[in-house]
Design a protein around this motif. Sequence first.
Motif, PDB file in Angstrom:
ATOM      1  N   GLY A   1       0.831  -1.193   0.000  1.00 32.45           N
ATOM      2  CA  GLY A   1       0.000   0.000   0.000  1.00 32.45           C
ATOM      3  C   GLY A   1       0.865   1.242   0.000  1.00 32.45           C
TER       4      GLY A   1
ATOM      5  N   SER B   1     -12.282  -7.643   4.093  1.00 31.30           N
ATOM      6  CA  SER B   1     -11.001  -7.228   3.524  1.00 31.30           C
ATOM      7  C   SER B   1     -10.364  -8.453   2.907  1.00 31.30           C
ATOM      8  CB  SER B   1     -10.092  -6.637   4.606  1.00 31.30           C
ATOM      9  OG  SER B   1      -8.837  -6.265   4.058  1.00 31.30           O
ATOM     10  N   GLY B   2     -10.185  -8.430   1.588  1.00 29.63           N
ATOM     11  CA  GLY B   2      -9.645  -9.596   0.902  1.00 29.63           C
ATOM     12  C   GLY B   2     -10.512 -10.827   1.061  1.00 29.63           C
TER      13      GLY B   2
ATOM     14  N   THR C   1     -14.404  -8.708   8.703  1.00 28.96           N
ATOM     15  CA  THR C   1     -13.628  -7.853   9.598  1.00 28.96           C
ATOM     16  C   THR C   1     -14.542  -6.954  10.428  1.00 28.96           C
ATOM     17  OG1 THR C   1     -13.430  -6.099   7.917  1.00 28.96           O
ATOM     18  CG2 THR C   1     -11.651  -7.743   8.018  1.00 28.96           C
TER      19      THR C   1
ATOM     20  N   ASP D   1      -8.894  -2.429  10.259  1.00 27.20           N
ATOM     21  CA  ASP D   1      -9.832  -3.538  10.076  1.00 27.20           C
ATOM     22  C   ASP D   1      -9.203  -4.808  10.625  1.00 27.20           C
ATOM     23  OD1 ASP D   1     -11.608  -1.854   8.827  1.00 27.20           O
ATOM     24  OD2 ASP D   1     -10.962  -2.372   6.804  1.00 27.20           O
TER      25      ASP D   1
ATOM     26  N   MET E   1      -5.923  -6.456   9.127  1.00 28.54           N
ATOM     27  CA  MET E   1      -6.026  -6.748   7.701  1.00 28.54           C
ATOM     28  C   MET E   1      -5.847  -5.514   6.817  1.00 28.54           C
ATOM     29  SD  MET E   1      -6.540  -9.992   7.745  1.00 28.54           S
ATOM     30  CE  MET E   1      -6.997 -10.304   6.046  1.00 28.54           C
ATOM     31  N   ARG E   2      -6.283  -4.373   7.306  1.00 32.16           N
ATOM     32  CA  ARG E   2      -6.204  -3.143   6.505  1.00 32.16           C
ATOM     33  C   ARG E   2      -6.119  -1.955   7.439  1.00 32.16           C
ATOM     34  NH1 ARG E   2      -9.723   0.688   4.240  1.00 32.16           N
ATOM     35  NH2 ARG E   2      -9.160   1.378   2.141  1.00 32.16           N
TER      36      ARG E   2
ATOM     37  N   GLU F   1      -6.049   2.329   7.544  1.00 28.62           N
ATOM     38  CA  GLU F   1      -6.087   3.687   7.019  1.00 28.62           C
ATOM     39  C   GLU F   1      -5.432   4.571   8.065  1.00 28.62           C
ATOM     40  OE1 GLU F   1      -9.830   5.154   5.706  1.00 28.62           O
ATOM     41  OE2 GLU F   1     -10.366   3.294   4.663  1.00 28.62           O
TER      42      GLU F   1
ATOM     43  N   THR G   1      -2.713   4.141   3.115  1.00 27.32           N
ATOM     44  CA  THR G   1      -3.546   2.960   3.353  1.00 27.32           C
ATOM     45  C   THR G   1      -2.723   1.713   3.060  1.00 27.32           C
ATOM     46  OG1 THR G   1      -5.571   4.141   2.717  1.00 27.32           O
ATOM     47  CG2 THR G   1      -5.651   1.738   2.704  1.00 27.32           C
ATOM     48  N   LEU G   2      -2.780   0.752   3.959  1.00 25.46           N
ATOM     49  CA  LEU G   2      -1.968  -0.457   3.824  1.00 25.46           C
ATOM     50  C   LEU G   2      -2.825  -1.698   4.008  1.00 25.46           C
ATOM     51  CD1 LEU G   2       1.006   0.789   5.984  1.00 25.46           C
ATOM     52  CD2 LEU G   2       1.198   0.182   3.575  1.00 25.46           C
ATOM     53  N   ARG G   3      -2.488  -2.742   3.248  1.00 22.00           N
ATOM     54  CA  ARG G   3      -3.100  -4.058   3.411  1.00 22.00           C
ATOM     55  C   ARG G   3      -2.064  -4.988   4.045  1.00 22.00           C
ATOM     56  NH1 ARG G   3      -4.451  -1.754  -1.189  1.00 22.00           N
ATOM     57  NH2 ARG G   3      -2.530  -2.517  -2.159  1.00 22.00           N
TER      58      ARG G   3
ATOM     59  N   THR H   1      -1.481  -8.934   4.705  1.00 24.10           N
ATOM     60  CA  THR H   1      -1.984 -10.236   4.278  1.00 24.10           C
ATOM     61  C   THR H   1      -0.899 -11.309   4.429  1.00 24.10           C
ATOM     62  OG1 THR H   1      -1.338  -9.782   1.982  1.00 24.10           O
ATOM     63  CG2 THR H   1      -3.581  -9.176   2.626  1.00 24.10           C
TER      64      THR H   1
END
Length: 236
Positions: A53, A167-168, A172, A186, A196-197, A199, A206-208, A210
């Motif tokens: 992200g 999320s994915g 969540t 999240d 998971m995510r 902001e 914003t980052l994911r 996983t």
Amino acid sequence: MVGAMCTGLAAGLAACGDDPDAGTNGVGKLGPDTIQARTVKAARGADALRLDGTVVSGGKTYKLDMRLKGGGGTGSVTTGGSTFRLLRVDEHLYLKADADFWSHSDDGAEGQQSDGAAGDKLDGKYVKVPAGDPSYKRLSTFTDKDVLLDGLLTLHGTLAKGDRGTSGGVRTIALTGDEGSGGTLDVSLEGTAYPMRLERAGGAGTLRLTEWGKDFPLDEPTAADTVDYGRQLPES
């Protein structure tokens, strides 16, 4: 008899449908501070993860796609129109980029070179970042699982539970700081309560997060693919 059984079954199914936490890990029923503590503990305890992200820091935007674990990390960083790859194996840190990245004069141990000469020499090579070089600490941060997570998973202000979502493809529940102005995280409602995510507060990216617990190879580059400048990197 049959009618009574069907009525009871229907009532039970309806009750399950009304429960947003049915079939989850139960995290959604906890208070926000407990959720925060649990997801941070889960993240720190994971062997590996993938983080991708954007992060805005110091007026610059960084696009990250990193795989991280205890012994180091590997992946790409893009900023200012340039992309480079980082690889850290224990304390050894390497930077890999194309010729255009190395666009400044080389003031390293081998003396002055033209931009083109330096770029040709370093193009596609793993350049070892000396531990004493000022850039070592900054670059190694991108490859340090614990440092990144400690910095990224902090929400600011009063914590509260937000909306449930996905999320994915994973169910969540949102955890917010100051109703979202302090960031939103999240948290997985399935299996382990991993983040998971994210902001970040103030529009700082914003980052994911996983591939929790999924191992990946982390090997030193070959000598033929490595350039070692000694105590200091060329300027770039």
